[in-house]
Scaffold this motif. Structure first.
Motif, mmCIF file in Angstrom:
data_model
loop_
_atom_site.group_PDB
_atom_site.id
_atom_site.type_symbol
_atom_site.label_atom_id
_atom_site.label_comp_id
_atom_site.label_asym_id
_atom_site.label_seq_id
_atom_site.Cartn_x
_atom_site.Cartn_y
_atom_site.Cartn_z
ATOM 1 N N LEU A 121 9.501 20.709 -52.854
ATOM 2 C CA LEU A 121 10.361 21.641 -53.588
ATOM 3 C C LEU A 121 10.145 23.079 -53.140
ATOM 4 N N SER A 122 9.100 23.315 -52.356
ATOM 5 C CA SER A 122 8.889 24.661 -51.810
ATOM 6 C C SER A 122 9.973 25.015 -50.796
ATOM 7 N N GLY A 123 10.715 23.994 -50.333
ATOM 8 C CA GLY A 123 11.743 24.227 -49.329
ATOM 9 C C GLY A 123 11.215 24.228 -47.915
ATOM 10 N N LYS A 124 9.892 24.128 -47.754
ATOM 11 C CA LYS A 124 9.290 24.146 -46.425
ATOM 12 C C LYS A 124 9.124 22.722 -45.896
ATOM 13 N N ALA A 125 9.196 22.590 -44.581
ATOM 14 C CA ALA A 125 8.976 21.299 -43.946
ATOM 15 C C ALA A 125 7.472 21.060 -43.823
ATOM 16 N N LEU A 126 7.031 19.877 -44.216
ATOM 17 C CA LEU A 126 5.611 19.538 -44.173
ATOM 18 C C LEU A 126 5.396 18.265 -43.375
ATOM 19 N N THR A 127 4.233 18.151 -42.758
ATOM 20 C CA THR A 127 3.904 16.953 -42.000
ATOM 21 C C THR A 127 3.408 15.857 -42.938
ATOM 22 N N ALA A 128 3.323 14.648 -42.403
ATOM 23 C CA ALA A 128 2.816 13.522 -43.194
ATOM 24 C C ALA A 128 1.374 13.778 -43.628
ATOM 25 N N THR A 129 0.581 14.400 -42.763
ATOM 26 C CA THR A 129 -0.815 14.702 -43.093
ATOM 27 C C THR A 129 -0.891 15.689 -44.253
ATOM 28 N N GLU A 130 -0.041 16.717 -44.203
ATOM 29 C CA GLU A 130 -0.028 17.702 -45.296
ATOM 30 C C GLU A 130 0.430 17.072 -46.600
ATOM 31 N N LEU A 131 1.413 16.192 -46.522
ATOM 32 C CA LEU A 131 1.914 15.544 -47.734
ATOM 33 C C LEU A 131 0.913 14.543 -48.287
ATOM 34 N N ALA A 132 0.148 13.895 -47.417
ATOM 35 C CA ALA A 132 -0.899 12.990 -47.881
ATOM 36 C C ALA A 132 -1.937 13.769 -48.692
ATOM 37 N N ALA A 133 -2.291 14.971 -48.199
ATOM 38 C CA ALA A 133 -3.249 15.806 -48.919
ATOM 39 C C ALA A 133 -2.688 16.253 -50.263
ATOM 40 N N GLU A 134 -1.400 16.610 -50.297
ATOM 41 C CA GLU A 134 -0.759 17.031 -51.546
ATOM 42 C C GLU A 134 -0.753 15.899 -52.569
ATOM 43 N N ALA A 135 -0.546 14.683 -52.096
ATOM 44 C CA ALA A 135 -0.451 13.528 -52.994
ATOM 45 C C ALA A 135 -1.806 12.904 -53.296
ATOM 46 N N GLY A 136 -2.845 13.310 -52.556
ATOM 47 C CA GLY A 136 -4.167 12.744 -52.771
ATOM 48 C C GLY A 136 -4.282 11.302 -52.319
ATOM 49 N N ILE A 137 -3.622 10.967 -51.206
ATOM 50 C CA ILE A 137 -3.612 9.603 -50.704
ATOM 51 C C ILE A 137 -3.953 9.604 -49.211
ATOM 52 N N THR A 138 -4.192 8.415 -48.653
ATOM 53 C CA THR A 138 -4.515 8.309 -47.239
ATOM 54 C C THR A 138 -3.261 8.464 -46.386
ATOM 55 N N GLY A 139 -3.463 8.702 -45.093
ATOM 56 C CA GLY A 139 -2.348 8.837 -44.176
ATOM 57 C C GLY A 139 -1.454 7.613 -44.116
ATOM 58 N N PRO A 140 -2.035 6.405 -43.941
ATOM 59 C CA PRO A 140 -1.189 5.199 -43.897
ATOM 60 C C PRO A 140 -0.390 4.983 -45.175
ATOM 61 N N THR A 141 -1.018 5.284 -46.328
ATOM 62 C CA THR A 141 -0.298 5.133 -47.600
ATOM 63 C C THR A 141 0.846 6.138 -47.683
ATOM 64 N N ALA A 142 0.599 7.365 -47.215
ATOM 65 C CA ALA A 142 1.656 8.378 -47.215
ATOM 66 C C ALA A 142 2.809 7.953 -46.324
ATOM 67 N N SER A 143 2.497 7.369 -45.176
ATOM 68 C CA SER A 143 3.547 6.913 -44.259
ATOM 69 C C SER A 143 4.434 5.868 -44.917
ATOM 70 N N SER A 144 3.819 4.974 -45.685
ATOM 71 C CA SER A 144 4.588 3.949 -46.392
ATOM 72 C C SER A 144 5.518 4.573 -47.432
ATOM 73 N N HIS A 145 4.999 5.534 -48.191
ATOM 74 C CA HIS A 145 5.818 6.213 -49.205
ATOM 75 C C HIS A 145 6.935 7.020 -48.555
ATOM 76 N N LEU A 146 6.631 7.696 -47.469
ATOM 77 C CA LEU A 146 7.640 8.505 -46.788
ATOM 78 C C LEU A 146 8.766 7.637 -46.241
ATOM 79 N N LYS A 147 8.422 6.476 -45.756
ATOM 80 C CA LYS A 147 9.447 5.554 -45.256
ATOM 81 C C LYS A 147 10.395 5.150 -46.380
ATOM 82 N N LYS A 148 9.848 4.862 -47.553
ATOM 83 C CA LYS A 148 10.685 4.468 -48.690
ATOM 84 C C LYS A 148 11.592 5.621 -49.134
ATOM 85 N N LEU A 149 11.035 6.831 -49.151
ATOM 86 C CA LEU A 149 11.834 7.989 -49.556
ATOM 87 C C LEU A 149 12.928 8.295 -48.534
#
Length: 229
Positions: free
Chosen positions: A27-55
């Motif tokens: 919602l910040s409007g900025k583009a973020l990497t999967a690694t940055e989003l994993a840190a924001e969500a408090g999850i591992t990289g592979p788990t973030a990749s799975s969530h990002l694919k669904k979104l």
């Protein structure tokens, strides 16, 4: 609901806590990497990749590749508007997470809602525009439009209104502010206001996150431009 839009799927995509944190970060409007989003969500990289694919498959996110990195953003302003509205509904129903520290008052004062301003100052701006009859209900323009006086005001402060009205995006939209629980201005005009205020040096966005800092000069200028009537 047997026919029509599948709101259950959208609700399921947004309803997972990790995916909700990912969407909230964007919602910040900025583009973020999967690694940055994993840190924001408090999850591992592979788990973030799975969530990002669904979104992505659900049409809520888009991605762009730059070098070896992939950057994710919300799929458009309508996604941001829905997220902010859901936050407002959650706040009104008492579904609030524990406050995390001193940044929370700053989030409530001024923040970015995808590409426009939200928070206390944004609500003040909307209230001022409406009180001075600069906004009018318009059935054929997405709910709200500018009056003749409002158009003159926007041009006077240095915003190219012709460029905004020539685009396909609605000029004025209301967005329910989750912290103030009242409306602020979205649409192409809301985005233009944010850009203009930053260019003037009145607002400063943090490099990460959604918080917007208002300079002392910005406070004075914005209160003068948008008095509470």
């Amino acid at each position: 609901m047997k026919e029509g839009p599948d709101i259950a799927r959208i609700g399921a995509l947004m309803g997972d806590p990790a995916r909700a944190n990912i969407l909230g970060a964007l919602l910040s409007g900025k583009a973020l990497t999967a690694t940055e989003l994993a840190a924001e969500a408090g999850i591992t990289g592979p788990t973030a990749s799975s969530h990002l694919k669904k979104l992505m498959e659900g049409g809520l996110l888009t991605q762009a590749k730059q070098g070896r990195h992939r950057y994710f953003t919300l799929a458009g302003p309508e996604v941001g508007a829905v997220l902010e509205a859901v936050m407002g509904l959650a706040a009104r129903r008492g579904h609030l997470r524990t406050r995390t520290g001193p940044k929370d008052p700053a989030m409530r004062a001024a923040r970015v809602c995808y590409d426009h301003l939200a928070g206390d100052m944004a609500v003040r701006i909307f209230d001022s525009l409406q009180a001075r009859d600069f906004l009018a209900i318009s059935k054929d323009k997405g709910g709200f439009g500018l009056t003749e006086a409002g158009s003159g005001f926007v041009r006077e402060i240095g915003i190219d209104l012709d460029a905004l009205t020539s685009g396909r995006r609605p000029l004025c939209r209301v967005c329910l502010d989750w912290s103030e629980r009242r409306n602020h201005l979205a649409g192409s005009l809301g985005a233009a206001f944010l850009t203009h205020f930053v260019d003037q040096g009145w607002l400063r966005r943090e490099k990460t996150g959604r918080i917007v800092h208002i300079s002392p000069k910005g406070q004075a200028e914005l209160k003068a431009l948008f008095p509470v009537v």
